[in-house]
Design an enzyme around this catalytic site. Structure first.
Site, PDB file in Angstrom:
ATOM      1  N   LYS A   1      77.302  41.067  75.323  1.00 36.16           N
ATOM      2  CA  LYS A   1      76.201  40.933  76.265  1.00 36.16           C
ATOM      3  C   LYS A   1      76.641  39.911  77.302  1.00 36.16           C
ATOM      4  O   LYS A   1      77.696  39.294  77.140  1.00 36.16           O
ATOM      5  CB  LYS A   1      74.917  40.481  75.557  1.00 36.16           C
ATOM      6  CG  LYS A   1      75.104  39.244  74.649  1.00 36.16           C
ATOM      7  CD  LYS A   1      73.836  38.891  73.897  1.00 36.16           C
ATOM      8  CE  LYS A   1      73.600  39.735  72.662  1.00 36.16           C
ATOM      9  NZ  LYS A   1      72.234  40.138  72.436  1.00 36.16           N
ATOM     10  N   ARG A   2      75.850  39.741  78.384  1.00 36.51           N
ATOM     11  CA  ARG A   2      76.225  38.732  79.359  1.00 36.51           C
ATOM     12  C   ARG A   2      76.389  37.367  78.668  1.00 36.51           C
ATOM     13  O   ARG A   2      75.680  37.057  77.711  1.00 36.51           O
ATOM     14  CB  ARG A   2      75.146  38.635  80.456  1.00 36.51           C
ATOM     15  CG  ARG A   2      75.201  39.788  81.436  1.00 36.51           C
ATOM     16  CD  ARG A   2      76.508  39.869  82.161  1.00 36.51           C
ATOM     17  NE  ARG A   2      76.635  38.804  83.124  1.00 36.51           N
ATOM     18  CZ  ARG A   2      76.559  38.970  84.441  1.00 36.51           C
ATOM     19  NH1 ARG A   2      76.404  40.173  84.965  1.00 36.51           N
ATOM     20  NH2 ARG A   2      76.685  37.943  85.243  1.00 36.51           N
TER      21      ARG A   2
ATOM     22  N   LYS B   1      70.193  49.325  70.149  1.00 33.48           N
ATOM     23  CA  LYS B   1      71.329  50.266  70.161  1.00 33.48           C
ATOM     24  C   LYS B   1      72.188  50.101  68.915  1.00 33.48           C
ATOM     25  O   LYS B   1      72.635  51.079  68.310  1.00 33.48           O
ATOM     26  CB  LYS B   1      72.176  50.061  71.424  1.00 33.48           C
ATOM     27  CG  LYS B   1      71.397  50.396  72.686  1.00 33.48           C
ATOM     28  CD  LYS B   1      72.126  50.044  73.976  1.00 33.48           C
ATOM     29  CE  LYS B   1      71.152  50.241  75.135  1.00 33.48           C
ATOM     30  NZ  LYS B   1      71.686  49.838  76.437  1.00 33.48           N
TER      31      LYS B   1
ATOM     32  N   HIS C   1      60.434  40.113  83.423  1.00 35.94           N
ATOM     33  CA  HIS C   1      61.587  40.214  82.516  1.00 35.94           C
ATOM     34  C   HIS C   1      62.054  38.888  81.949  1.00 35.94           C
ATOM     35  O   HIS C   1      63.034  38.870  81.207  1.00 35.94           O
ATOM     36  CB  HIS C   1      62.773  40.862  83.241  1.00 35.94           C
ATOM     37  CG  HIS C   1      62.650  42.339  83.361  1.00 35.94           C
ATOM     38  ND1 HIS C   1      63.107  43.200  82.390  1.00 35.94           N
ATOM     39  CD2 HIS C   1      62.110  43.112  84.316  1.00 35.94           C
ATOM     40  CE1 HIS C   1      62.859  44.447  82.757  1.00 35.94           C
ATOM     41  NE2 HIS C   1      62.251  44.413  83.929  1.00 35.94           N
TER      42      HIS C   1
ATOM     43  N   LYS D   1      71.760  32.814  75.298  1.00 35.34           N
ATOM     44  CA  LYS D   1      72.149  33.856  74.335  1.00 35.34           C
ATOM     45  C   LYS D   1      73.051  33.285  73.231  1.00 35.34           C
ATOM     46  O   LYS D   1      73.346  33.932  72.244  1.00 35.34           O
ATOM     47  CB  LYS D   1      72.849  35.017  75.051  1.00 35.34           C
ATOM     48  CG  LYS D   1      71.914  35.846  75.954  1.00 35.34           C
ATOM     49  CD  LYS D   1      72.692  36.934  76.669  1.00 35.34           C
ATOM     50  CE  LYS D   1      71.852  37.762  77.643  1.00 35.34           C
ATOM     51  NZ  LYS D   1      71.087  38.828  76.976  1.00 35.34           N
TER      52      LYS D   1
ATOM     53  N   THR E   1      67.950  44.790  74.501  1.00 40.37           N
ATOM     54  CA  THR E   1      67.959  46.232  74.209  1.00 40.37           C
ATOM     55  C   THR E   1      69.201  46.604  73.418  1.00 40.37           C
ATOM     56  O   THR E   1      69.215  47.622  72.732  1.00 40.37           O
ATOM     57  CB  THR E   1      67.912  47.073  75.503  1.00 40.37           C
ATOM     58  OG1 THR E   1      68.847  46.545  76.432  1.00 40.37           O
ATOM     59  CG2 THR E   1      66.521  47.086  76.104  1.00 40.37           C
TER      60      THR E   1
HETATM   61  N1  PLP Z   1      75.301  45.293  79.226  1.00 41.74           N
HETATM   62  C1  PLP Z   1      75.457  46.554  78.832  1.00 41.74           C
HETATM   63  C2  PLP Z   1      76.662  47.309  79.305  1.00 41.74           C
HETATM   64  C3  PLP Z   1      74.533  47.155  77.969  1.00 41.74           C
HETATM   65  O1  PLP Z   1      74.675  48.430  77.594  1.00 41.74           O
HETATM   66  C4  PLP Z   1      73.431  46.381  77.520  1.00 41.74           C
HETATM   67  C5  PLP Z   1      72.449  46.921  76.587  1.00 41.74           C
HETATM   68  O2  PLP Z   1      72.797  47.532  75.618  1.00 41.74           O
HETATM   69  C6  PLP Z   1      73.310  45.068  77.954  1.00 41.74           C
HETATM   70  C7  PLP Z   1      74.257  44.555  78.800  1.00 41.74           C
HETATM   71  C8  PLP Z   1      72.173  44.190  77.492  1.00 41.74           C
HETATM   72  O3  PLP Z   1      72.453  43.637  76.255  1.00 41.74           O
HETATM   73  P1  PLP Z   1      71.464  42.594  75.558  1.00 41.74           P
HETATM   74  O4  PLP Z   1      70.197  43.349  75.304  1.00 41.74           O
HETATM   75  O5  PLP Z   1      72.172  42.249  74.293  1.00 41.74           O
HETATM   76  O6  PLP Z   1      71.318  41.457  76.483  1.00 41.74           O
END
Ligand code: PLP
Length: 835
Positions: free
Chosen positions: A568-569, A683, A375, A574, A679
């Site tokens: 996101k985190r 979405k 990952h 990022k 991901t």
């Molecule tokens: N946190 C939550 C609650 C999510 O639903 C997602 C993915 O949609 C993520 C984190 C991961 O986000 P990213 O792909 O932007 O790192």
């Protein structure tokens, strides 16, 4: 037949009295009332929304568990291969809405709850998120479970039942504060299986003896035992009776409740100490995303979970009475990152030490069984365990790892004679002080397939961190499976109106089972009514988010403004820091304009959300700056609605379901080559939002699918990052002039005490700008201007939005799971016969 089955003559009575759960609205209401009055011991006069939620969930759970039983029976009788998905994180979110939609009974529940005096939306809101994960990796596991069940694959998830999931984030005076998330007060979605327990051993020592045939027998003795107790969570497939299982392990003292001897001798406190120590193992999820800390308790968690899961899998296999060599024909195990890699060693231990197989035969079985998903390429996220720590906790496993490594290195030596550097590079043991076990190397050596999670990422692992392994094993061992998302939760559940509009044009809900059917809506992209409704749905979703913003932050935002979202985190790679620097640049630009000129500006709401790991100082500084900028900008009379800056606290799955459908543009702006896939990018696009992003992770494949005209890409490419970094260190490095002005404003105290933010500035200015914030800043700002311009052409924007959604079929996790099934697991769906 199993020992506990009912004898033939009594089965008739059994079958006659079998329950089937509710069938219609009337039956649903009966079940809800029964659960309120008996299970919950409440009444007509004492039933609030929480009780209605609990009873409604129990009514659905009853149905699910009956389907679960039947699914398991079907799978056992079919005796076909099963896949086991081992993940230390399952970020499930809420279960009730998902269960109602997947079973196809939401309308029944809505009408039934209305009869009983409740609004279904309020009841759904009562549920506490199951937040047993940090971010993308855990949410991916949850999407995979949904797809596995929906596609009728015989599959189980295995994880840990943390008492505390990811912490709840509060923002107090602009700072993140972590609050424990105790979510198990009343969880109707799990079945404790107090009869399914496994004793797990830790510490102790190994003795070796030679048997009559000259074979060495190793025995792991002593140490302590902790009990693993199974909790099962039923996973409903969409529009199918298949209901799979997620088995989560909880730790308990092996000796029972507490030590009676200590208790009787008056030592009450210590009598419960063992119990507490044992329960600590599954007490809390480690809150780090993409960061390895090497803590002993984490290693304990990993072994506890892996050993319990393998015991369970092996027990199930043994019931079939097959020969061991058939194990890989019956069992596929997927390692979600390196966290479960000890499973490789544990299976070898079971086969060699406990079942008496020869090393070679056992190792063939092991390597045919496992697949490993990588990952990340971030070095700080690659797991390593110190040899002394490992020796202490898992002495036999350390010996096995040394043996695995020895045989592996011998094979490498045969292929690359005298290449000592190669041996040192691929070795499972890093010859550091102390020596470290490289878990990714162990996972590669112990698996038959290794996959990355997006094309760029899978190419990168083959050319960088695992390059030597491609030479050792050949390229076929390495493959790509681009991540996906479940359209059930992320379209149908999160955005019901859009889902309905799509089904009205595609002719049915079948697009939720075959997402490529979305292509059909492209025929309507010029249809005025369709476009109008498309725009209205986005607007309504923005109004809903604006209300949430008002309720939680007190700030009024205009739903007609461009909603720009980064959730996101929080992580330096990022680059939320680049986003907030860009917001400051916009603010400074607006301030420098006359009121007349300002009016030409596209109004924006910059929305941020995400948790920082509690020990991640820089990420916390980023959160603080976002809040500090918001406090100034949102109260500046010159600015008004032209710019608002919002930090939404406690980003989680249920918030994501509300935020994502309300986005116009979302930011996926990681330094090229650092984000494995992402991901949330998928979405957002699936919900009609456009993307500003770098050429990183799945952004690249999203661009290929939806067309370059529908995405705003910027920034340096992954292939150039290394040279640029080298230049920062050895060449001249000047900060981008626009960014320098941003720094100047911060340093002047525009957003409060400048020292609070100096870490972020000096990372760019003085410490090599590892994440290329300055290098990409100009391109970022220019591209944001293109976004403004494109948004002002609403007609063009809606066309982009419709085209993008229509072309997102590839990113369903169903496609993804089918690729794993065919290319890695070699399993087939189990056909459902009408019952
Ligand atoms: N946190 C939550 C609650 C999510 O639903 C997602 C993915 O949609 C993520 C984190 C991961 O986000 P990213 O792909 O932007 O790192």
């Amino acid at each position: 037949t199993v020992e506990a089955s009912i004898p033939e003559p009594q089965r008739k009575a059994w079958l006659e009295h079998q329950t089937h759960g509710f069938k219609d609205k009337d039956g649903f209401e009966k079940e809800v009332v029964r659960h309120v009055e008996t299970t919950l011991a409440r009444s007509l006069y004492n039933c609030d929304e929480q009780a209605a939620y609990s009873a409604c969930s129990l009514a659905f759970r009853d149905r699910l568990i009956l389907e679960w039983n039947r699914t398991q029976q079907r799978q056992t009788f079919a005796d076909s291969k099963r896949v086991y998905y081992l993940s230390l994180e399952f970020l499930m979110g809420r279960a009730l809405d998902n269960a109602m939609l997947n079973i196809g009974q939401k309308d029944v529940a809505k009408a039934g709850l209305a009869d009983l005096g409740f609004r279904i939306e309020d009841v759904i809101e009562q549920e506490h998120d199951a937040a047993l994960g940090n971010g993308g990796l855990g949410r991916l596991a949850a999407c995979f479970l949904d797809s596995l069940a929906s596609l009728n694959y015989p599959a189980w998830g295995y994880g840990l039942r943390y008492r505390y999931g990811i912490f709840k984030q509060e923002i107090i005076d602009g700072y993140q504060v972590e609050v424990p998330d105790y979510w198990l007060d009343f969880n109707p979605w799990e079945f404790p299986r107090h009869d399914v327990t496994v004793d797990i051993q830790f510490y102790g020592h190994v003795t070796k003896r030679t048997d009559d045939n000259g074979k060495t027998i190793a025995t792991w003795e002593g140490g302590e035992i902790v009990k693993a107790v199974a909790y099962d969570v039923p996973i409903p497939g969409y529009a199918t009776p298949s209901t799979n299982n997620l088995r989560l392990w909880s730790s308990k003292a092996a000796s029972g409740e507490f030590d009676f001897q200590k208790f009787n001798s008056g030592d009450y406190e210590n009598s419960v100490a063992d119990q507490q120590r044992a329960e600590t193992i599954s007490a809390v999820l480690y809150p780090n995303d993409n960061l390895d800390r090497g803590k002993e308790l984490r290693l304990k968690q990993q072994y506890f979970w892996v050993a319990a899961s393998l015991y369970d899998i092996v027990r199930r296999f043994k019931k079939s009475k097959r020969a061991w060599k058939e194990f890989p024909d019956q069992v596929a195990i997927q390692l979600n990152d390196t966290h479960p890699t000890l499973a490789v060693v544990e299976l070898q231990r079971i086969l060699v030490d406990l079942e008496g197989l020869d090393w070679e035969e056992a190792w063939n079985i092991v390597t045919s069984t496992f697949g490993y998903t990588n990952h990340t390429v971030l070095p700080e996220a690659l797991e390593k365990w110190s040899v002394p720590l490992f020796q202490h906790l898992l002495p036999r496993h350390l010996q096995l790892i040394y043996d695995i490594n020895l045989f592996f290195l011998q094979s490498v030596e045969r292929k690359f004679p005298k290449d000592r550097d190669m041996l040192a590079r691929v070795s499972i043991i890093e010859e550091s002080q102390p020596k470290m076990i490289r878990m990714a190397h162990l996972a590669i050596v112990g698996s038959h397939k290794v996959n990355g999670v997006a094309e760029l990422h899978s190419d990168l692992i083959k050319t960088t961190i695992f390059k030597d392994f491609v030479e050792v094993f050949g390229p076929d061992k390495f493959t790509n499976v681009t991540n996906g998302i479940t359209p059930r939760r992320w379209l149908h559940q999160a955005n019901p109106r859009l889902s309905e509009l799509i089904s009205s044009k595609t002719g049915s809900n079948n697009f939720l089972k075959d997402l490529t059917e979305l292509a059909k809506i492209e025929h309507y992209k010029d249809d005025a009514d369709f476009r109008k409704e498309w725009a209205e749905i986005k607007y309504a979703n923005k109004v809903r988010l604006a209300k949430h913003i008002k309720n939680t932050t007190g700030v009024d935002v205009n739903p007609s403004a461009l909603f720009d979202v980064q959730v996101k985190r929080i992580h330096e790679y990022k680059r939320q820091q680049m986003n907030i620097f860009g917001v400051i640049h916009r603010y400074l630009t607006l301030k420098s304009l006359s009121p007349e000129e300002r009016k030409k500006f596209q109004p924006r709401v910059s929305i941020f959300g995400g948790k920082a790991a509690p020990g991640y100082w820089m990420a916390k500084q980023i959160i603080h700056l976002i809040n500090a900028v918001g406090a100034v900008v949102n109260n500046d009379k010159d600015i008004g609605d032209l710019l608002k800056v919002i930090f939404l606290e406690d980003y989680n799955v249920s918030k994501a379901e509300m935020i994502i459908p309300a986005s116009d543009i979302s930011e996926h702006i990681s330094t090229a080559g650092t984000e494995a896939s992402g991901t949330s990018n998928m979405k957002f696009v699936l919900n009609g939002g456009l993307i500003i992003g770098t050429c990183d992770g799945a952004n690249i494949e999203i661009t290929r699918e939806i067309g370059e005209q529908n995405i705003f890409l910027f920034g340096n490419l992954a292939e150039d990052v290394e040279d640029i970094r080298h230049n920062h260190t050895y060449g001249s490095h000047t900060v981008d002039p626009d960014l320098a002005k941003v720094f100047e404003a911060i340093e002047k105290g525009t957003f409060g005490e400048p020292n609070d933010f100096m870490g972020m500035i000096s990372a760019v200015r003085d410490h090599g700008d590892f994440y290329l914030v300055s290098d990409d800043f100009h391109s970022y700002i220019e591209t944001q201007e293109l976004v403004d311009k494109a948004y002002r052409d609403q007609d063009g924007w809606i066309t982009k939005s419709i085209e993008s959604v229509a072309r997102m079929g590839f990113f369903s996790s169903d496609r993804c799971i089918n690729e794993y099934a065919e290319g890695i697991w070699n399993i087939e769906p189990l056909p459902i016969k009408e019952q």
